[in-house]
Motif scaffolding. Structure first.
Motif, PDB file in Angstrom:
ATOM      1  N   ASP A  67       0.767  -1.189  -0.120  1.00  0.00           N
ATOM      2  CA  ASP A  67       0.004  -0.106  -0.053  1.00  0.00           C
ATOM      3  C   ASP A  67       0.889   1.330   0.213  1.00  0.00           C
ATOM      4  N   LEU A  68       2.021   1.231   0.833  1.00  0.00           N
ATOM      5  CA  LEU A  68       2.889   2.368   0.607  1.00  0.00           C
ATOM      6  C   LEU A  68       3.303   2.742  -0.695  1.00  0.00           C
ATOM      7  N   SER A  70       1.851   2.026  -3.136  1.00  0.00           N
ATOM      8  CA  SER A  70       0.647   2.439  -4.097  1.00  0.00           C
ATOM      9  C   SER A  70       0.352   3.936  -3.861  1.00  0.00           C
ATOM     10  N   GLY A  71       1.070   4.537  -2.874  1.00  0.00           N
ATOM     11  CA  GLY A  71       0.973   6.110  -2.642  1.00  0.00           C
ATOM     12  C   GLY A  71      -0.023   6.040  -1.245  1.00  0.00           C
ATOM     13  N   ASN A  72      -0.184   5.027  -0.345  1.00  0.00           N
ATOM     14  CA  ASN A  72      -0.853   5.313   0.989  1.00  0.00           C
ATOM     15  C   ASN A  72       0.253   5.117   2.070  1.00  0.00           C
ATOM     16  N   ASP A  73       0.369   6.058   2.856  1.00  0.00           N
ATOM     17  CA  ASP A  73       1.379   5.846   4.124  1.00  0.00           C
ATOM     18  C   ASP A  73       0.751   4.937   4.905  1.00  0.00           C
ATOM     19  N   PHE A 123      10.542   7.943  -3.546  1.00  0.00           N
ATOM     20  CA  PHE A 123       9.105   7.857  -3.574  1.00  0.00           C
ATOM     21  C   PHE A 123       8.299   7.618  -2.301  1.00  0.00           C
ATOM     22  N   THR A 124       8.962   6.654  -1.479  1.00  0.00           N
ATOM     23  CA  THR A 124       8.067   6.564  -0.125  1.00  0.00           C
ATOM     24  C   THR A 124       8.267   7.737   0.601  1.00  0.00           C
ATOM     25  N   VAL A 127       5.400   9.960  -0.322  1.00  0.00           N
ATOM     26  CA  VAL A 127       4.225   9.469   0.455  1.00  0.00           C
ATOM     27  C   VAL A 127       4.201  10.060   1.962  1.00  0.00           C
ATOM     28  N   GLN A 128       5.416   9.824   2.486  1.00  0.00           N
ATOM     29  CA  GLN A 128       5.364   9.901   4.058  1.00  0.00           C
ATOM     30  C   GLN A 128       5.617  11.498   4.419  1.00  0.00           C
TER      31      GLN A 128
END
Length: 183
Positions: A67-68, A70-73, A123-124, A127-128
């Motif tokens: 999910d991370l 995929s753009g969801n923290d 990338f993460t 998102v974070q």
């Protein structure tokens, strides 16, 4: 109650073999390599254990590591710290809780640090929350375990080598058991 080492063995032997968020190592390999980097740097035992365990929050739960990506923290840092608090004191859990913030902090305070991140880490980080602002920098720097978290984050960057020699959870058993408050 299960001791920490037995609970972790199940996780590392099971979900730990899954891919690690766009890196060329498994989740278990990443965490074990991070622990080895901490040990080789002469880090205190609590930081070595934190390094080995820092990403257990990706292993399971309502939101996974996928999910991370995929753009969801997934807030794996908080999830991991909470779960690990069953066995470990803040010297282990707090650097784990703060390791994502440490990445954001280092990118904000050391501009060249961002360029050293892997593509997946870049990338993460977006998102974070991206690089910290001035208020976040001050708040993070005031955290009692911020320095340990920054050290952990630097070890984390070293734990992504698909060609590294194998390290196992058993290599850290004595350290984990020495700090397990339930034993």
């Amino acid at each position: 109650m299960t001791n920490a080492y037995d609970a972790l063995t199940l996780m590392f032997d099971g979900e730990g073999g899954q891919e690690y968020l766009g890196e060329r190592v498994s989740m278990a390999q990443h965490m074990l390599q991070t622990g080895r980097a901490a040990r080789e740097a002469g880090a205190p035992t609590a930081l070595v254990v934190a390094a080995v365990l820092h990403d257990v929050g990706h292993f399971s739960g309502a939101i996974s590591g996928r999910d991370l990506m995929s753009g969801n923290d997934n807030h794996h840092d908080d999830v991991a710290a909470e779960w690990l608090s069953t066995w470990f004191a803040p010297e282990v859990t707090e650097p784990v809780r703060l390791h994502v913030a440490a990445k954001r902090y280092l990118c904000a305070t050391e501009p060249a640090y961002y360029d050293k991140l892997s593509d997946a880490s870049k990338f993460t980080m977006a998102v974070q929350g991206g690089s910290m602002n001035a208020g976040e920098i001050a708040a993070f720097a005031a955290e009692p375990y911020s320095e340990a978290a920054c050290q952990l984050r630097r070890f984390d960057d070293l734990g992504k080598d698909p060609d590294a020699s194998v390290v196992t959870l058993a290599d850290f058993r004595a350290d984990i058991e020495a700090l397990d408050r339930t034993l």
